[in-house]
Design a protein around this motif. Structure first.
Motif, PDB file in Angstrom:
ATOM      1  N   HIS A  13       0.763  -1.160   0.219  1.00  0.00           N
ATOM      2  CA  HIS A  13       0.007  -0.092   0.270  1.00  0.00           C
ATOM      3  C   HIS A  13       0.684   1.341  -0.229  1.00  0.00           C
ATOM      4  N   TYR A  14       2.300   1.234   0.097  1.00  0.00           N
ATOM      5  CA  TYR A  14       3.000   2.509   0.274  1.00  0.00           C
ATOM      6  C   TYR A  14       4.177   2.232  -0.569  1.00  0.00           C
ATOM      7  N   HIS A  15       4.957   3.595  -0.772  1.00  0.00           N
ATOM      8  CA  HIS A  15       6.037   3.417  -1.545  1.00  0.00           C
ATOM      9  C   HIS A  15       7.144   3.597  -0.576  1.00  0.00           C
ATOM     10  N   GLY A  16       7.365   2.655   0.257  1.00  0.00           N
ATOM     11  CA  GLY A  16       8.451   2.373   1.169  1.00  0.00           C
ATOM     12  C   GLY A  16       8.124   3.186   2.731  1.00  0.00           C
ATOM     13  N   SER A  17       8.957   3.120   3.655  1.00  0.00           N
ATOM     14  CA  SER A  17       8.437   3.524   4.941  1.00  0.00           C
ATOM     15  C   SER A  17       8.915   5.117   5.339  1.00  0.00           C
ATOM     16  N   GLN A  18      10.063   5.373   4.686  1.00  0.00           N
ATOM     17  CA  GLN A  18      10.737   6.555   4.900  1.00  0.00           C
ATOM     18  C   GLN A  18      10.003   7.715   4.219  1.00  0.00           C
ATOM     19  N   ILE A  19       9.533   8.882   5.042  1.00  0.00           N
ATOM     20  CA  ILE A  19       9.067   9.951   4.582  1.00  0.00           C
ATOM     21  C   ILE A  19       9.601  10.575   3.279  1.00  0.00           C
ATOM     22  N   LYS A  21       8.568  13.673  -0.190  1.00  0.00           N
ATOM     23  CA  LYS A  21       7.488  14.559  -0.451  1.00  0.00           C
ATOM     24  C   LYS A  21       6.601  14.150  -1.452  1.00  0.00           C
ATOM     25  N   ASN A  22       5.268  14.439  -1.338  1.00  0.00           N
ATOM     26  CA  ASN A  22       4.280  14.025  -2.389  1.00  0.00           C
ATOM     27  C   ASN A  22       4.302  12.403  -2.852  1.00  0.00           C
ATOM     28  N   THR A  23       4.586  11.804  -1.805  1.00  0.00           N
ATOM     29  CA  THR A  23       4.451  10.132  -1.858  1.00  0.00           C
ATOM     30  C   THR A  23       4.065   9.681  -0.592  1.00  0.00           C
ATOM     31  N   LYS A  24       3.052   8.928  -1.001  1.00  0.00           N
ATOM     32  CA  LYS A  24       2.715   7.773   0.219  1.00  0.00           C
ATOM     33  C   LYS A  24       3.405   6.924   0.745  1.00  0.00           C
ATOM     34  N   THR A  25       3.832   7.396   1.848  1.00  0.00           N
ATOM     35  CA  THR A  25       4.812   6.404   2.700  1.00  0.00           C
ATOM     36  C   THR A  25       4.248   5.904   4.192  1.00  0.00           C
ATOM     37  N   VAL A  26       4.739   5.318   4.826  1.00  0.00           N
ATOM     38  CA  VAL A  26       4.382   5.004   6.249  1.00  0.00           C
ATOM     39  C   VAL A  26       4.562   5.881   7.285  1.00  0.00           C
ATOM     40  N   GLU A  27       5.899   6.417   7.192  1.00  0.00           N
ATOM     41  CA  GLU A  27       6.183   7.673   7.945  1.00  0.00           C
ATOM     42  C   GLU A  27       5.332   8.809   7.758  1.00  0.00           C
ATOM     43  N   GLY A  28       4.957   9.060   6.402  1.00  0.00           N
ATOM     44  CA  GLY A  28       4.412  10.226   6.045  1.00  0.00           C
ATOM     45  C   GLY A  28       2.793  10.177   6.651  1.00  0.00           C
ATOM     46  N   MET A  29       2.274   8.774   6.297  1.00  0.00           N
ATOM     47  CA  MET A  29       0.896   8.486   6.872  1.00  0.00           C
ATOM     48  C   MET A  29       0.898   8.697   8.299  1.00  0.00           C
ATOM     49  N   LEU A  30       2.029   8.210   9.056  1.00  0.00           N
ATOM     50  CA  LEU A  30       1.834   8.020  10.509  1.00  0.00           C
ATOM     51  C   LEU A  30       1.703   9.604  11.189  1.00  0.00           C
ATOM     52  N   THR A  31       2.838  10.414  10.523  1.00  0.00           N
ATOM     53  CA  THR A  31       3.110  11.714  10.770  1.00  0.00           C
ATOM     54  C   THR A  31       1.928  12.575  10.502  1.00  0.00           C
ATOM     55  N   GLU A  32       1.272  12.660   9.535  1.00  0.00           N
ATOM     56  CA  GLU A  32       0.025  13.217   9.120  1.00  0.00           C
ATOM     57  C   GLU A  32      -1.080  13.159  10.024  1.00  0.00           C
ATOM     58  N   LYS A  33      -1.279  11.774  10.330  1.00  0.00           N
ATOM     59  CA  LYS A  33      -2.409  11.298  11.201  1.00  0.00           C
ATOM     60  C   LYS A  33      -2.043  11.599  12.679  1.00  0.00           C
ATOM     61  N   ALA A  34      -0.738  11.708  13.129  1.00  0.00           N
ATOM     62  CA  ALA A  34      -0.526  11.904  14.451  1.00  0.00           C
ATOM     63  C   ALA A  34      -0.584  13.479  14.609  1.00  0.00           C
ATOM     64  N   ARG A  35      -0.277  14.365  13.665  1.00  0.00           N
ATOM     65  CA  ARG A  35      -0.641  15.867  13.623  1.00  0.00           C
ATOM     66  C   ARG A  35      -1.924  16.010  13.680  1.00  0.00           C
ATOM     67  N   GLU A  36      -2.668  15.382  12.959  1.00  0.00           N
ATOM     68  CA  GLU A  36      -4.352  15.707  12.796  1.00  0.00           C
ATOM     69  C   GLU A  36      -5.057  15.492  14.001  1.00  0.00           C
ATOM     70  N   VAL A  37      -4.419  14.559  14.922  1.00  0.00           N
ATOM     71  CA  VAL A  37      -5.255  14.147  16.288  1.00  0.00           C
ATOM     72  C   VAL A  37      -4.436  14.892  17.381  1.00  0.00           C
TER      73      VAL A  37
END
Length: 256
Positions: A13-19, A21-37
């Motif tokens: 589901h992801y283009h790797g774990s490491q964040i 720019k403009n790419t869906k990654t696990v670190e990026g998703m976790l960071t985005e959602k952690a900021r959201e809440v």
């Protein structure tokens, strides 16, 4: 307080774990959602202990974050806004912990090659070697692999790797070299010379989708939390099976 969180995800589901720019990654998703809440400020981010490539899955990658929020609350709030990632275990410490060991598994369907030679070849890579020619970009890398175990199941191999550190693409290149040796495409002496840094055997990469980061050992105790989301619980419990089934589907599709 440093909070360490174990994470499971399906790498397809992801283009790797490491964040990135403009790419869906696990670190990026976790960071985005952690900021959201409101678990992180906009200038804070999630950082993993181990990088995984595109398609590589995990049942035990670990991220670290500095926080004063209680661990159970942090994980519960984060899990509520995650769809295909699950944070299931945590540890805390007053300092940044170092990696003791990492454990990976590679799932490889058996091919038309010598099974005994394939299993034999795992021993070539155990111990301290120059893995430069088994790393992407040929970055100089002298290191020790503590163990490689090959388990046979119906129709496939499960190759388990244990070491303190692996470099980019290393396991996938080793698996492909093992496969080439078993198929008679690569001689034992060529592999041994490569492990001395004396010969470039042009090792290619085995598929990333079959690689699973099982666990990272930091030498501290982790505590599991209850997982209510049944789909995500199933992803953790059946990640190995799912990866193998996926490969079987791909094989059948390609043969048609």
């Amino acid at each position: 307080m440093y909070l360490y969180v174990k994470v499971a995800y399906i790498g397809l589901h992801y283009h790797g774990s490491q964040i990135q720019k403009n790419t869906k990654t696990v670190e990026g998703m976790l960071t985005e959602k952690a900021r959201e809440v409101k678990l992180l400020n906009n200038n804070e981010r999630i950082r993993f202990y181990s990088r995984t490539d595109k398609g590589v899955s995990s049942t035990g990658n670990i991220f670290i974050v500095k926080t004063d929020i209680k661990p159970e609350i942090f994980l519960r709030r984060l899990n509520k806004v995650l769809k295909d990632i699950i944070c299931y275990s945590y540890a805390t410490s007053e300092k940044k912990e170092q990696v003791v060991s990492k454990k990976y598994s590679y799932y490889l369907p058996k091919g038309e090659y010598d099974t005994h030679k394939f299993i034999e070849s795992a021993n070539f890579f155990v111990g301290n070697h120059d893995f430069t020619y088994f790393v992407k970009g040929h970055k100089h890398f002298q290191s020790t692999i503590n163990a490689i175990k090959v388990k046979e199941y119906k129709g496939h191999f499960n190759i388990i790797f244990k070491a303190k550190k692996f470099e980019w693409g290393m396991i996938r290149k080793i698996v492909k070299a093992m496969q080439d040796y078993a198929e008679g495409k690569l001689a034992k002496n060529d592999i041994l010379l490569a492990l001395e840094g004396k010969k470039d055997i042009q090792a290619s990469l085995a598929e990333g989708e079959n690689l699973l980061l099982e666990d990272i050992n930091l030498g501290i105790k982790f505590y599991n939390i209850p997982i209510k989301n049944e789909y995500l619980k199933e992803c953790i419990n059946n990640a190995k099976r799912d990866l193998f089934i996926l490969q079987e589907i791909k094989n059948k599709t390609n043969s048609q």
